[in-house]
Scaffold this motif. Sequence first.
Motif, PDB file in Angstrom:
ATOM      1  N   GLU A   1      72.877  54.682  48.982  1.00 16.01           N
ATOM      2  CA  GLU A   1      72.241  55.191  50.189  1.00 16.01           C
ATOM      3  C   GLU A   1      73.018  54.737  51.423  1.00 16.01           C
ATOM      4  OE1 GLU A   1      69.785  57.231  50.368  1.00 16.01           O
ATOM      5  OE2 GLU A   1      69.020  57.217  48.313  1.00 16.01           O
TER       6      GLU A   1
ATOM      7  N   HIS B   1      66.931  49.119  49.150  1.00 15.30           N
ATOM      8  CA  HIS B   1      67.712  49.845  48.142  1.00 15.30           C
ATOM      9  C   HIS B   1      68.534  48.938  47.234  1.00 15.30           C
ATOM     10  CE1 HIS B   1      66.556  53.502  50.169  1.00 15.30           C
ATOM     11  NE2 HIS B   1      67.096  53.081  51.300  1.00 15.30           N
TER      12      HIS B   1
ATOM     13  N   HIS C   1      72.476  48.587  43.220  1.00 10.62           N
ATOM     14  CA  HIS C   1      71.740  49.170  44.338  1.00 10.62           C
ATOM     15  C   HIS C   1      71.781  50.681  44.272  1.00 10.62           C
ATOM     16  CE1 HIS C   1      75.545  50.183  46.487  1.00 10.62           C
ATOM     17  NE2 HIS C   1      75.985  49.059  45.944  1.00 10.62           N
ATOM     18  N   ASP C   2      71.028  51.309  45.146  1.00  8.83           N
ATOM     19  CA  ASP C   2      71.062  52.761  45.281  1.00  8.83           C
ATOM     20  C   ASP C   2      72.218  53.153  46.203  1.00  8.83           C
ATOM     21  OD1 ASP C   2      68.702  52.957  43.767  1.00  8.83           O
ATOM     22  OD2 ASP C   2      67.464  52.703  45.570  1.00  8.83           O
TER      23      ASP C   2
ATOM     24  N   VAL D   1      73.644  50.801  52.996  1.00  6.90           N
ATOM     25  CA  VAL D   1      73.488  49.681  52.061  1.00  6.90           C
ATOM     26  C   VAL D   1      74.706  48.766  52.107  1.00  6.90           C
ATOM     27  CG1 VAL D   1      73.243  49.016  49.643  1.00  6.90           C
ATOM     28  CG2 VAL D   1      71.949  50.952  50.537  1.00  6.90           C
TER      29      VAL D   1
END
Length: 221
Positions: free
Chosen positions: A156, A211, A153-154, A159
């Motif tokens: 961010e 994300h 995932h990102d 999340v």
Amino acid sequence: MRFKDVFSIIGPVMVGPSSSHTAGAARIGRVARQLLGDVPEQAIITLHGSFAETYAGHGTDLALIGGLLDFATDDARIPGAFAEADAAGMQVQLRRGTGTTPHPNYAEITATRGGKTVEVRGASIGGGNIEIHKINGFDAGCTGYYPTLVIAHDDEVGVLAAITGALGTAGMNIGFMHVDRKARSGAALTVVECDRKPDPQLREAIAGLPHVGSVSIIDLN
């Protein structure tokens, strides 16, 4: 890692002479296979330390290849793993690694199918137990002892809260969780060991979160 029971010391039911060089090796291979999601078309296996010195006598190469075919430690097909790989269309290249590693029984696997590549680095620490140190360049720290979610995932805000929220909604208890990231707001990987295997609905729920790039499940039981 803490040993859970006597079988964590003497090893699982297995094909092969060594719980660390054979059973553990098969489990490392299975981790790479399950992360890839299918039989690899190509696999590069790099052996380090004791693995590199004694693999022929202990069948470590056979076990790693068998694991890439998703064979369990007691699968009778492991001794014929090279022929099984050929039949499955998997090309295998074995290499001897150089440099220092975190453990003497250490292997690196790069497995590819189509446009997807998975890189796994791990050690067999005795009794058939393993430690996965790296997944696709990220620190992982998981053991495969419990069913495990691997989530790309990102990095961010929110999340991780969304991931743990989805797990809570599904009634999943977290036994271990590790997060690594390349950089602030860059790519990240979260590894979650659970008390039971996540079902497809939970996997889809997490994969659909903002994300989140991909969700894989490792289940060696």
